[in-house]
Design a protein around this motif. Structure first.
Motif, PDB file in Angstrom:
ATOM      1  N   THR A   8     -33.810 -22.861 -10.092  1.00 40.95           N
ATOM      2  CA  THR A   8     -34.682 -23.120  -8.847  1.00 40.95           C
ATOM      3  C   THR A   8     -35.767 -24.068  -8.820  1.00 40.95           C
ATOM      4  O   THR A   8     -36.275 -24.325  -9.838  1.00 40.95           O
ATOM      5  N   GLY A   9     -36.096 -24.659  -7.976  1.00 39.78           N
ATOM      6  CA  GLY A   9     -37.350 -25.477  -7.954  1.00 39.78           C
ATOM      7  C   GLY A   9     -36.877 -26.843  -8.387  1.00 39.78           C
ATOM      8  O   GLY A   9     -38.172 -27.654  -8.557  1.00 39.78           O
ATOM      9  N   VAL A  10     -35.964 -27.178  -8.416  1.00 40.70           N
ATOM     10  CA  VAL A  10     -35.416 -28.856  -9.126  1.00 40.70           C
ATOM     11  C   VAL A  10     -35.825 -29.854  -8.089  1.00 40.70           C
ATOM     12  O   VAL A  10     -36.592 -30.883  -8.538  1.00 40.70           O
ATOM     13  N   GLY A  11     -35.605 -29.678  -6.920  1.00 41.74           N
ATOM     14  CA  GLY A  11     -36.098 -30.454  -5.847  1.00 41.74           C
ATOM     15  C   GLY A  11     -37.668 -30.703  -5.710  1.00 41.74           C
ATOM     16  O   GLY A  11     -38.364 -31.740  -5.769  1.00 41.74           O
ATOM     17  N   THR A  12     -38.437 -29.410  -6.105  1.00 39.77           N
ATOM     18  CA  THR A  12     -39.879 -29.601  -5.976  1.00 39.77           C
ATOM     19  C   THR A  12     -40.303 -30.177  -7.007  1.00 39.77           C
ATOM     20  O   THR A  12     -41.277 -31.218  -6.968  1.00 39.77           O
ATOM     21  N   GLY A  13     -39.684 -30.255  -8.295  1.00 33.18           N
ATOM     22  CA  GLY A  13     -40.044 -30.754  -9.506  1.00 33.18           C
ATOM     23  C   GLY A  13     -39.811 -32.219  -9.345  1.00 33.18           C
ATOM     24  O   GLY A  13     -40.693 -33.124  -9.900  1.00 33.18           O
ATOM     25  N   VAL A  14     -38.757 -32.531  -8.810  1.00 31.81           N
ATOM     26  CA  VAL A  14     -38.486 -34.283  -8.760  1.00 31.81           C
ATOM     27  C   VAL A  14     -39.312 -34.735  -7.740  1.00 31.81           C
ATOM     28  O   VAL A  14     -39.995 -35.802  -7.976  1.00 31.81           O
ATOM     29  N   ALA A  15     -39.923 -34.024  -6.614  1.00 30.57           N
ATOM     30  CA  ALA A  15     -40.897 -34.513  -5.816  1.00 30.57           C
ATOM     31  C   ALA A  15     -42.170 -34.683  -6.461  1.00 30.57           C
ATOM     32  O   ALA A  15     -42.761 -35.773  -6.168  1.00 30.57           O
ATOM     33  N   ILE A  16     -42.472 -33.651  -7.201  1.00 33.93           N
ATOM     34  CA  ILE A  16     -43.842 -33.969  -7.807  1.00 33.93           C
ATOM     35  C   ILE A  16     -43.867 -34.946  -8.845  1.00 33.93           C
ATOM     36  O   ILE A  16     -44.585 -35.740  -8.981  1.00 33.93           O
ATOM     37  N   ALA A  17     -42.700 -35.277  -9.525  1.00 37.26           N
ATOM     38  CA  ALA A  17     -42.464 -36.204 -10.676  1.00 37.26           C
ATOM     39  C   ALA A  17     -42.484 -37.655  -9.881  1.00 37.26           C
ATOM     40  O   ALA A  17     -43.011 -38.730 -10.347  1.00 37.26           O
ATOM     41  N   VAL A  18     -42.426 -37.846  -8.554  1.00 36.76           N
ATOM     42  CA  VAL A  18     -42.244 -39.070  -7.955  1.00 36.76           C
ATOM     43  C   VAL A  18     -43.599 -39.178  -7.284  1.00 36.76           C
ATOM     44  O   VAL A  18     -44.000 -40.336  -7.229  1.00 36.76           O
ATOM     45  N   LEU A  19     -44.080 -38.260  -6.518  1.00 39.62           N
ATOM     46  CA  LEU A  19     -45.256 -38.426  -5.893  1.00 39.62           C
ATOM     47  C   LEU A  19     -46.681 -38.159  -6.710  1.00 39.62           C
ATOM     48  O   LEU A  19     -47.708 -39.059  -6.284  1.00 39.62           O
ATOM     49  N   LEU A  20     -46.776 -37.434  -7.623  1.00 39.69           N
ATOM     50  CA  LEU A  20     -47.839 -37.224  -8.478  1.00 39.69           C
ATOM     51  C   LEU A  20     -48.336 -38.584  -9.206  1.00 39.69           C
ATOM     52  O   LEU A  20     -49.617 -38.773  -9.251  1.00 39.69           O
ATOM     53  N   PRO A  21     -47.361 -39.516  -9.639  1.00 43.06           N
ATOM     54  CA  PRO A  21     -48.187 -40.814 -10.131  1.00 43.06           C
ATOM     55  C   PRO A  21     -48.624 -41.759  -9.297  1.00 43.06           C
ATOM     56  O   PRO A  21     -49.478 -42.321  -9.614  1.00 43.06           O
ATOM     57  N   GLY A  22     -48.617 -41.284  -7.838  1.00 40.41           N
ATOM     58  CA  GLY A  22     -49.306 -42.137  -6.799  1.00 40.41           C
ATOM     59  C   GLY A  22     -50.699 -41.901  -6.970  1.00 40.41           C
ATOM     60  O   GLY A  22     -51.447 -42.778  -6.553  1.00 40.41           O
ATOM     61  N   THR A  23     -51.071 -40.700  -7.252  1.00 43.29           N
ATOM     62  CA  THR A  23     -52.465 -40.509  -7.410  1.00 43.29           C
ATOM     63  C   THR A  23     -53.181 -41.321  -8.581  1.00 43.29           C
ATOM     64  O   THR A  23     -54.112 -41.848  -8.443  1.00 43.29           O
ATOM     65  N   LEU A  24     -52.310 -41.488  -9.790  1.00 45.54           N
ATOM     66  CA  LEU A  24     -52.940 -42.671 -10.674  1.00 45.54           C
ATOM     67  C   LEU A  24     -52.995 -43.954 -10.059  1.00 45.54           C
ATOM     68  O   LEU A  24     -53.930 -44.610 -10.482  1.00 45.54           O
ATOM     69  N   VAL A  25     -52.202 -44.468  -9.270  1.00 43.75           N
ATOM     70  CA  VAL A  25     -51.931 -45.750  -8.735  1.00 43.75           C
ATOM     71  C   VAL A  25     -53.115 -45.844  -7.734  1.00 43.75           C
ATOM     72  O   VAL A  25     -54.170 -46.828  -7.820  1.00 43.75           O
ATOM     73  N   VAL A  26     -53.526 -44.992  -6.966  1.00 43.90           N
ATOM     74  CA  VAL A  26     -54.663 -44.953  -5.889  1.00 43.90           C
ATOM     75  C   VAL A  26     -55.999 -44.821  -6.869  1.00 43.90           C
ATOM     76  O   VAL A  26     -56.758 -45.757  -6.679  1.00 43.90           O
ATOM     77  N   CYS A  27     -56.111 -44.113  -7.990  1.00 41.64           N
ATOM     78  CA  CYS A  27     -57.048 -44.153  -8.742  1.00 41.64           C
ATOM     79  C   CYS A  27     -57.555 -45.451  -9.406  1.00 41.64           C
ATOM     80  O   CYS A  27     -58.555 -45.920  -9.420  1.00 41.64           O
ATOM     81  N   TRP A  28     -56.338 -45.974  -9.940  1.00 37.07           N
ATOM     82  CA  TRP A  28     -56.499 -47.314 -10.530  1.00 37.07           C
ATOM     83  C   TRP A  28     -57.038 -48.769  -9.548  1.00 37.07           C
ATOM     84  O   TRP A  28     -57.558 -49.395  -9.915  1.00 37.07           O
ATOM     85  N   LEU A  29     -56.465 -48.502  -8.516  1.00 35.48           N
ATOM     86  CA  LEU A  29     -56.843 -49.493  -7.474  1.00 35.48           C
ATOM     87  C   LEU A  29     -58.420 -49.324  -7.015  1.00 35.48           C
ATOM     88  O   LEU A  29     -59.010 -50.318  -6.942  1.00 35.48           O
TER      89      LEU A  29
END
Length: 116
Positions: A8-29
């Motif tokens: 269970t939770g595969v969809g949630t894990g994939v969503a986390i893996a896709v969206l969480l790096p966005g916080t890095l991009v915002v931070c770096w900008l």
């Protein structure tokens, strides 16, 4: 495969893996804009060293705190459901490691330049 063995939770894990790096991009900008304002700003547009450090710390807090919170939640869920996907946990660990390393280096070098 029985229903109890289903992951269970595969969809949630994939969503986390896709969206969480966005916080890095915002931070770096944010870090890039702050660096440019500190290095190339003129007069009132130039940030002081203390303000620059504050912006760096604030920007670093975004990916570090979000990924740490996601990691804690994912581990808590996994503790109660052994069939819960580990994808989100791994993604949170990777983003947390990258955030700590890149921001730690940036903040450390800025503090050293302030001390000099």
């Amino acid at each position: 495969m029985s229903e109890d063995d289903r992951t269970t939770g595969v969809g949630t894990g994939v969503a986390i893996a896709v969206l969480l790096p966005g916080t890095l991009v915002v931070c770096w900008l944010i870090d890039l804009v702050v660096y440019i304002r500190n290095a190339a700003g003129q007069g009132d547009d130039r940030l002081s060293d203390g303000a620059t450090l504050g912006w760096y710390l604030g920007a670093a807090a975004l990916p570090v705190l979000v990924s740490a919170l996601v990691l804690i939640v994912q581990l808590a869920i996994r503790r109660y459901d052994e069939h819960y996907s580990i994808v989100g946990t791994i993604a949170a660990l990777v983003v947390l490691a990258i955030a700590v390393l890149t921001n730690g280096q940036l903040i450390g070098s800025h503090v050293l330049s302030m001390v000099r």
